[in-house]
Design a protein around this motif. Structure first.
Motif, PDB file in Angstrom:
ATOM      1  N   GLY A 199       0.804  -1.212   0.000  1.00  0.00           N
ATOM      2  CA  GLY A 199       0.000   0.000   0.000  1.00  0.00           C
ATOM      3  C   GLY A 199       0.836   1.260   0.000  1.00  0.00           C
ATOM      4  N   LYS A 200       2.132   1.121  -0.293  1.00  0.00           N
ATOM      5  CA  LYS A 200       3.034   2.270  -0.299  1.00  0.00           C
ATOM      6  C   LYS A 200       3.286   2.741  -1.724  1.00  0.00           C
ATOM      7  N   LYS A 201       3.579   4.023  -1.862  1.00  0.00           N
ATOM      8  CA  LYS A 201       3.942   4.594  -3.146  1.00  0.00           C
ATOM      9  C   LYS A 201       5.443   4.469  -3.371  1.00  0.00           C
ATOM     10  N   ILE A 202       5.831   4.205  -4.627  1.00  0.00           N
ATOM     11  CA  ILE A 202       7.242   4.158  -5.019  1.00  0.00           C
ATOM     12  C   ILE A 202       7.546   5.447  -5.771  1.00  0.00           C
ATOM     13  N   THR A 203       8.327   6.300  -5.170  1.00  0.00           N
ATOM     14  CA  THR A 203       8.650   7.589  -5.784  1.00  0.00           C
ATOM     15  C   THR A 203       9.789   7.419  -6.786  1.00  0.00           C
ATOM     16  N   VAL A 204       9.511   7.760  -8.034  1.00  0.00           N
ATOM     17  CA  VAL A 204      10.528   7.684  -9.085  1.00  0.00           C
ATOM     18  C   VAL A 204      11.224   9.038  -9.166  1.00  0.00           C
ATOM     19  N   ARG A 205      12.534   9.015  -9.029  1.00  0.00           N
ATOM     20  CA  ARG A 205      13.321  10.240  -9.037  1.00  0.00           C
ATOM     21  C   ARG A 205      14.408  10.125 -10.104  1.00  0.00           C
ATOM     22  N   TYR A 206      14.531  11.147 -10.935  1.00  0.00           N
ATOM     23  CA  TYR A 206      15.563  11.140 -11.978  1.00  0.00           C
ATOM     24  C   TYR A 206      16.809  11.863 -11.484  1.00  0.00           C
ATOM     25  N   VAL A 207      17.952  11.212 -11.685  1.00  0.00           N
ATOM     26  CA  VAL A 207      19.229  11.746 -11.199  1.00  0.00           C
ATOM     27  C   VAL A 207      20.248  11.738 -12.330  1.00  0.00           C
ATOM     28  N   GLN A 208      21.294  12.516 -12.139  1.00  0.00           N
ATOM     29  CA  GLN A 208      22.390  12.558 -13.101  1.00  0.00           C
ATOM     30  C   GLN A 208      23.374  11.425 -12.815  1.00  0.00           C
ATOM     31  N   GLN A 209      23.615  10.607 -13.820  1.00  0.00           N
ATOM     32  CA  GLN A 209      24.595   9.521 -13.707  1.00  0.00           C
ATOM     33  C   GLN A 209      25.379   9.437 -15.004  1.00  0.00           C
ATOM     34  N   SER A 210      26.665   9.166 -14.872  1.00  0.00           N
ATOM     35  CA  SER A 210      27.471   8.958 -16.076  1.00  0.00           C
ATOM     36  C   SER A 210      27.129   7.602 -16.657  1.00  0.00           C
ATOM     37  N   ASP A 211      27.494   7.385 -17.916  1.00  0.00           N
ATOM     38  CA  ASP A 211      27.215   6.090 -18.545  1.00  0.00           C
ATOM     39  C   ASP A 211      27.886   4.951 -17.791  1.00  0.00           C
ATOM     40  N   PHE A 212      29.040   5.230 -17.182  1.00  0.00           N
ATOM     41  CA  PHE A 212      29.795   4.187 -16.470  1.00  0.00           C
ATOM     42  C   PHE A 212      29.070   3.758 -15.194  1.00  0.00           C
ATOM     43  N   GLU A 213      28.532   4.710 -14.441  1.00  0.00           N
ATOM     44  CA  GLU A 213      27.913   4.387 -13.152  1.00  0.00           C
ATOM     45  C   GLU A 213      26.405   4.183 -13.257  1.00  0.00           C
ATOM     46  N   ARG A 214      25.858   4.331 -14.440  1.00  0.00           N
ATOM     47  CA  ARG A 214      24.406   4.296 -14.597  1.00  0.00           C
ATOM     48  C   ARG A 214      23.814   2.941 -14.231  1.00  0.00           C
ATOM     49  N   ARG A 215      22.871   2.958 -13.324  1.00  0.00           N
ATOM     50  CA  ARG A 215      22.079   1.779 -12.962  1.00  0.00           C
ATOM     51  C   ARG A 215      20.947   2.249 -12.071  1.00  0.00           C
ATOM     52  N   PRO A 216      19.828   1.529 -12.035  1.00  0.00           N
ATOM     53  CA  PRO A 216      18.727   1.886 -11.132  1.00  0.00           C
ATOM     54  C   PRO A 216      19.171   1.732  -9.685  1.00  0.00           C
ATOM     55  N   VAL A 217      18.833   2.688  -8.844  1.00  0.00           N
ATOM     56  CA  VAL A 217      19.194   2.644  -7.427  1.00  0.00           C
ATOM     57  C   VAL A 217      17.931   2.801  -6.603  1.00  0.00           C
ATOM     58  N   ALA A 218      17.685   1.873  -5.685  1.00  0.00           N
ATOM     59  CA  ALA A 218      16.494   1.929  -4.844  1.00  0.00           C
ATOM     60  C   ALA A 218      16.891   2.216  -3.403  1.00  0.00           C
ATOM     61  N   ALA A 243      19.709  -6.709 -15.000  1.00  0.00           N
ATOM     62  CA  ALA A 243      20.985  -7.083 -14.374  1.00  0.00           C
ATOM     63  C   ALA A 243      20.956  -6.790 -12.883  1.00  0.00           C
ATOM     64  N   VAL A 244      20.327  -5.680 -12.508  1.00  0.00           N
ATOM     65  CA  VAL A 244      20.226  -5.327 -11.090  1.00  0.00           C
ATOM     66  C   VAL A 244      19.311  -6.305 -10.358  1.00  0.00           C
ATOM     67  N   LEU A 245      18.158  -6.604 -10.928  1.00  0.00           N
ATOM     68  CA  LEU A 245      17.201  -7.489 -10.267  1.00  0.00           C
ATOM     69  C   LEU A 245      17.724  -8.913 -10.145  1.00  0.00           C
ATOM     70  N   GLU A 246      18.523  -9.334 -11.101  1.00  0.00           N
ATOM     71  CA  GLU A 246      19.029 -10.707 -11.085  1.00  0.00           C
ATOM     72  C   GLU A 246      20.278 -10.857 -10.241  1.00  0.00           C
ATOM     73  N   ASN A 247      20.826  -9.734  -9.768  1.00  0.00           N
ATOM     74  CA  ASN A 247      22.022  -9.772  -8.932  1.00  0.00           C
ATOM     75  C   ASN A 247      21.597  -9.813  -7.475  1.00  0.00           C
ATOM     76  N   ASN A 248      21.838 -10.947  -6.817  1.00  0.00           N
ATOM     77  CA  ASN A 248      21.349 -11.119  -5.447  1.00  0.00           C
ATOM     78  C   ASN A 248      22.211 -10.448  -4.380  1.00  0.00           C
ATOM     79  N   ILE A 249      23.199  -9.679  -4.796  1.00  0.00           N
ATOM     80  CA  ILE A 249      24.053  -9.017  -3.822  1.00  0.00           C
ATOM     81  C   ILE A 249      23.253  -8.055  -2.955  1.00  0.00           C
ATOM     82  N   TRP A 250      22.229  -7.419  -3.551  1.00  0.00           N
ATOM     83  CA  TRP A 250      21.449  -6.413  -2.828  1.00  0.00           C
ATOM     84  C   TRP A 250      20.402  -7.004  -1.893  1.00  0.00           C
TER      85      TRP A 250
END
Length: 255
Positions: A199-218, A243-250
């Motif tokens: 029942g919670k809202k997920i706030t989508v926020r756009y940020v500046q990322q270089s192509d090298f560091e670009r990935r979704p961050v939650a 790639a982020v969702l399939e990586n179980n490190i998080w």
């Protein structure tokens, strides 16, 4: 476990629902209904066989469904081996297969968990039932399951987005629509910390990322999803988010 430990487990579940609307929706609904009120569940309950078929192995499910729908097509040796695993002593026929599976389901879901049910009953009735109001256990479990519609409805998208950001929003929505139920659960766990709808809202926020560091961050503490807006196309977006969702490190199992 001892009665005290099982009751402590039930108290944790109740607190989780009261504070975060978190409920173990993957537990068998007939079992949970039996915990709340033992008088409404018997072997003839309409949810008994469907729930049982969701819990057995896929190969067993195929055989059992064939036996239910067209008994003459079932491999009898496979069927009898499966039924033997569930302590069925009667010979199955087209006339009694449904009754046999109802008994097997009841024995597995209700009789096999009766000690836990007795331990949980007083806790659920005293502490959970009063906060459910008009909802029942089945309603809670159903509404907790992530669906495409529910996940998209949970997104809080920026209103003053640039054209580049609006394009990325379209990629995000397309990505969510492509996900299976299991992947939607993973998406919810990544963005909110729970694999279900809270029942919670997920706030989508756009940020500046270089192509090298670009990935979704939650950030699960505030249910915030940070995205770059510099994706070239959907294939690039899908590849990086998958790639982020399939990586179980998080993944964290302690909240």
């Amino acid at each position: 476990m001892s009665k005290e430990k099982w009751q402590a487990t039930a108290k944790v579940l109740v607190i989780g629902y009261k504070q975060e609307s978190f409920f173990p929706f993957k537990l068998a609904v007939p079992f949970l209904q039996y915990v709340m009120d033992a008088t409404i569940i018997n072997s003839n309950h309409p949810s008994m066989i469907p729930t049982f078929l969701e819990l057995v192995a896929d190969s067993e499910k195929i055989v059992l469904e064939t036996a239910l729908n067209n008994f003459s097509d079932v491999d009898e040796e496979d069927l009898f081996d499966i039924l033997d695993n569930y302590k069925v002593k009667r010979n199955a026929t087209s006339d009694n297969i449904r009754a046999i599976l109802q008994d097997a389901a009841h024995r597995t879901l209700i009789q096999g968990t009766s000690y836990i049910s007795r331990c949980w009953h007083s806790v659920f009735v005293e502490h959970l039932k009063p906060v459910l109001h008009t909802m029942n256990i089945e309603d809670i479990c159903q509404t907790a399951i992530p669906t495409t519609r529910r996940v998209i409805a949970a997104l809080n998208l920026p209103q003053d987005a640039s054209e580049e950001q609006r394009n990325t929003t379209k990629l995000l929505l397309k990505f969510i629509k492509s996900l299976s139920v299991d992947k939607l659960m993973t998406f919810m766990r990544y963005t909110t910390g729970a694999n279900q709808m809270l029942g919670k809202k997920i706030t989508v926020r756009y940020v500046q990322q270089s192509d090298f560091e670009r990935r979704p961050v939650a950030h699960t503490c505030g249910c915030i999803l940070e995205l770059a807006s510099s994706f070239k196309d959907y294939i690039e977006f899908r590849s990086e988010f998958s790639a982020v969702l399939e990586n179980n490190i998080w993944v964290m199992d302690i909240v």
